[in-house]
Motif scaffolding. Sequence first.
Motif, mmCIF file in Angstrom:
data_model
loop_
_atom_site.group_PDB
_atom_site.id
_atom_site.type_symbol
_atom_site.label_atom_id
_atom_site.label_comp_id
_atom_site.label_asym_id
_atom_site.label_seq_id
_atom_site.Cartn_x
_atom_site.Cartn_y
_atom_site.Cartn_z
ATOM 1 N N LYS A 1 24.757 52.781 52.705
ATOM 2 C CA LYS A 1 25.044 53.624 51.535
ATOM 3 C C LYS A 1 26.272 54.485 51.786
ATOM 4 O O LYS A 1 27.161 54.598 50.954
ATOM 5 N N VAL A 2 26.322 55.102 52.969
ATOM 6 C CA VAL A 2 27.450 55.957 53.340
ATOM 7 C C VAL A 2 28.744 55.143 53.329
ATOM 8 O O VAL A 2 29.760 55.578 52.792
ATOM 9 N N ILE A 3 28.690 53.942 53.874
ATOM 10 C CA ILE A 3 29.895 53.101 53.950
ATOM 11 C C ILE A 3 30.362 52.706 52.548
ATOM 12 O O ILE A 3 31.543 52.804 52.216
ATOM 13 N N VAL A 4 29.409 52.297 51.709
ATOM 14 C CA VAL A 4 29.752 51.863 50.352
ATOM 15 C C VAL A 4 30.386 53.008 49.576
ATOM 16 O O VAL A 4 31.396 52.834 48.894
ATOM 17 N N GLU A 5 29.847 54.219 49.713
ATOM 18 C CA GLU A 5 30.396 55.376 48.999
ATOM 19 C C GLU A 5 31.758 55.755 49.543
ATOM 20 O O GLU A 5 32.715 55.963 48.804
ATOM 21 N N ARG A 6 31.849 55.819 50.875
ATOM 22 C CA ARG A 6 33.098 56.237 51.519
ATOM 23 C C ARG A 6 34.256 55.329 51.109
ATOM 24 O O ARG A 6 35.351 55.762 50.850
ATOM 25 N N ARG A 7 33.992 54.030 51.062
ATOM 26 C CA ARG A 7 35.085 53.097 50.799
ATOM 27 C C ARG A 7 35.146 52.646 49.339
ATOM 28 O O ARG A 7 35.931 51.774 48.994
ATOM 29 N N GLY A 8 34.310 53.231 48.503
ATOM 30 C CA GLY A 8 34.335 52.888 47.078
ATOM 31 C C GLY A 8 34.092 51.409 46.827
ATOM 32 O O GLY A 8 34.831 50.755 46.115
ATOM 33 N N LEU A 9 33.050 50.885 47.460
ATOM 34 C CA LEU A 9 32.815 49.444 47.399
ATOM 35 C C LEU A 9 31.806 49.029 46.339
ATOM 36 O O LEU A 9 31.416 47.878 46.274
ATOM 37 N N VAL A 10 31.383 50.026 45.529
ATOM 38 C CA VAL A 10 30.353 49.695 44.555
ATOM 39 C C VAL A 10 30.843 48.572 43.637
ATOM 40 O O VAL A 10 31.967 48.590 43.158
ATOM 41 N N GLN A 11 29.987 47.613 43.449
ATOM 42 C CA GLN A 11 30.337 46.446 42.652
ATOM 43 C C GLN A 11 30.633 46.833 41.205
ATOM 44 O O GLN A 11 29.951 47.672 40.630
ATOM 45 N N VAL A 12 31.682 46.229 40.631
ATOM 46 C CA VAL A 12 32.032 46.518 39.243
ATOM 47 C C VAL A 12 31.266 45.577 38.332
ATOM 48 O O VAL A 12 31.474 44.362 38.348
ATOM 49 N N SER A 13 30.324 46.141 37.560
ATOM 50 C CA SER A 13 29.556 45.326 36.626
ATOM 51 C C SER A 13 29.873 45.727 35.189
ATOM 52 O O SER A 13 29.296 45.199 34.247
ATOM 53 N N ASP A 14 30.802 46.670 35.075
ATOM 54 C CA ASP A 14 31.202 47.153 33.761
ATOM 55 C C ASP A 14 32.002 46.065 33.055
ATOM 56 O O ASP A 14 33.096 45.697 33.471
ATOM 57 N N VAL A 15 31.454 45.549 31.954
ATOM 58 C CA VAL A 15 32.049 44.387 31.270
ATOM 59 C C VAL A 15 33.464 44.682 30.765
ATOM 60 O O VAL A 15 34.366 43.865 30.930
ATOM 61 N N THR A 16 33.651 45.864 30.206
ATOM 62 C CA THR A 16 34.979 46.207 29.655
ATOM 63 C C THR A 16 36.036 46.194 30.762
ATOM 64 O O THR A 16 37.121 45.627 30.602
ATOM 65 N N ALA A 17 35.693 46.799 31.912
ATOM 66 C CA ALA A 17 36.641 46.844 33.022
ATOM 67 C C ALA A 17 36.951 45.434 33.521
ATOM 68 O O ALA A 17 38.099 45.087 33.795
ATOM 69 N N LEU A 18 35.898 44.605 33.606
ATOM 70 C CA LEU A 18 36.086 43.256 34.128
ATOM 71 C C LEU A 18 36.852 42.386 33.136
ATOM 72 O O LEU A 18 37.647 41.538 33.524
ATOM 73 N N GLU A 19 36.609 42.630 31.865
ATOM 74 C CA GLU A 19 37.274 41.854 30.829
ATOM 75 C C GLU A 19 38.792 42.013 30.939
ATOM 76 O O GLU A 19 39.550 41.043 30.832
ATOM 77 N N ALA A 20 39.236 43.243 31.216
ATOM 78 C CA ALA A 20 40.669 43.513 31.352
ATOM 79 C C ALA A 20 41.250 42.700 32.503
ATOM 80 O O ALA A 20 42.323 42.102 32.382
ATOM 81 N N ILE A 21 40.502 42.638 33.629
ATOM 82 C CA ILE A 21 40.987 41.889 34.796
ATOM 83 C C ILE A 21 41.056 40.396 34.466
ATOM 84 O O ILE A 21 42.041 39.716 34.768
ATOM 85 N N VAL A 22 40.008 39.901 33.806
ATOM 86 C CA VAL A 22 39.949 38.472 33.457
ATOM 87 C C VAL A 22 41.097 38.096 32.517
ATOM 88 O O VAL A 22 41.786 37.089 32.732
ATOM 89 N N ASP A 23 41.321 38.940 31.526
ATOM 90 C CA ASP A 23 42.409 38.678 30.582
ATOM 91 C C ASP A 23 43.741 38.585 31.324
ATOM 92 O O ASP A 23 44.552 37.694 31.075
ATOM 93 N N ASP A 24 43.917 39.514 32.246
ATOM 94 C CA ASP A 24 45.162 39.557 32.999
ATOM 95 C C ASP A 24 45.342 38.283 33.835
ATOM 96 O O ASP A 24 46.414 37.688 33.877
ATOM 97 N N VAL A 25 44.252 37.854 34.484
ATOM 98 C CA VAL A 25 44.309 36.648 35.327
ATOM 99 C C VAL A 25 44.671 35.427 34.481
ATOM 100 O O VAL A 25 45.530 34.617 34.860
ATOM 101 N N LEU A 26 44.058 35.314 33.300
ATOM 102 C CA LEU A 26 44.318 34.152 32.445
ATOM 103 C C LEU A 26 45.751 34.185 31.909
ATOM 104 O O LEU A 26 46.422 33.153 31.823
#
Length: 488
Positions: free
Chosen positions: A412-437
């Motif tokens: 938990k400490v490592i995940v918080e310290r390094r900001g490794l929490v998985q991104v499951s936010d659809v809007t945020a991911l959609e932007a990345i996907v659009d960019d990749v395509l």
Amino acid sequence: MGWDERYEPVIGLEVHAQLLTESKAFCSCSTKFGQEPNSNVCPVCLGMPGVLPVLNLDVVELAIRMGLATHCRIAPRSIFARKNYFYPDLPKGYQISQYEEPICTEGHVEIELEDGSRKDIRLTRIHMEEDAGKSIHDLDADTLVDVNRCGVPLIEIVSEPDLRSPREAYLFMYKIRQIVTYLGICDGNMEEGSLRCDANVSVRHKGETKFGTKTEVKNMNSFRFVEKALEFEINRQIEILEDGQAVEQETLLWDPGQGAAMPMRSKEEAHDYRYFPEPDLVPVLVGEEWVDKVRAALPEDPTVRRDRFVTEYKLPKYDADILTSEKGLADYFEEVTRNLSEGNEENYKLASNWTMVDVLRVVNNEKIPIGDFPIGPGRLAEMINLLAGGTISGKIAKDVFEEMLRTKDSPKVIVERRGLVQVSDVTALEAIVDDVLARNKSQVESYLGGKAQVFGFFVGETMKASKGKANPKIVNELLRKKLEGMRK
Ligand SMILES: [Zn+2]
């Protein structure tokens, strides 16, 4: 490899296991390995005139433990005997052993053959004895003698000649090692000599019931050598018989350097040792109460535990075999499962994979016991919980594991310290996907043109763009939706 199939090998093993007691069998000297030569000694284990041996009760207790784990009858009364022979590493001129009336008789050990069938190998007896010292011949100087090992307690496990191939002998040895380490009575280290085995080998024509003349093969001090040495000896005997000669009863020493068993001496008979009851020790009396107490404290049998892992955790047999190969590892895995936030089939399999692959890789590379592994089972479970709950992705979990190894911090400490929490936010991911395509137009075209395998490329690019933090399941869904939308 192999041998003339018209012949059948008949093999019996004698296994010596050094018992994990603090002090020697008949004196209070330490049993510690690797001490200054000839320092762990006293007048008793050196056999000075007038001294008397006193039996270490722990030796009896550990022998009873082994006897019960292998379904032996525990003798209410057993006696020690002197086995007389001369050797420079045996200052007393005799070894205290058990000959008539050993402590355990008539047991059996189950082995599992490659085809999954099980076979019982009968045990004739298990007896207690003391070890001799060690002669060191391979130095430039004269032969040196270290008597630290004199009087260190052993049990000798003698099987009936029930083994029919070198593979079966290997499996038997493996099982014995597993049992003694589960019981905590021996460290099972063949290379250091705390587990040793000698074999009685003969061959006969298939279908014959009479045994052929047997030889004894000694010095098979690794699992690899057990099979090799036996196969060598089986072929040697078959050749002799095929030449119309007779096999001579003798003792052979396996020489791993030459890959051959060399004759050592012609085999002594029991009467050569002039066994007689040890006059300095009283008979060993074992009451039922003691046996019951030892029985109640026995750990779960490794095979029973393996089968339970398959039914209780729904693991493949392959996983269960590896996880229960050593008690420490099986304990570790079960401790992980106890700390899972949800005990279901999927999470058990995750726990199994992480233990079997990631934990074992480090343990084997660094040659450390599982007890010294820096990530405790509770911590590993914590990380699996983050993974199973979708907080981190499988890829990030690998990084977190490495960092846990290095820093010993909680996941938990490592995940918080390094900001490794998985991104499951659809809007945020959609932007990345659009960019990749948008950045990979030609790949999009070939995908729409029918090259389905390009899909993996888009997933990879999206994961890369999110620095591994994107939730792969959502990425897959989004990509599919977007690409299908482009078809119209
Ligand atoms: Zn001593």
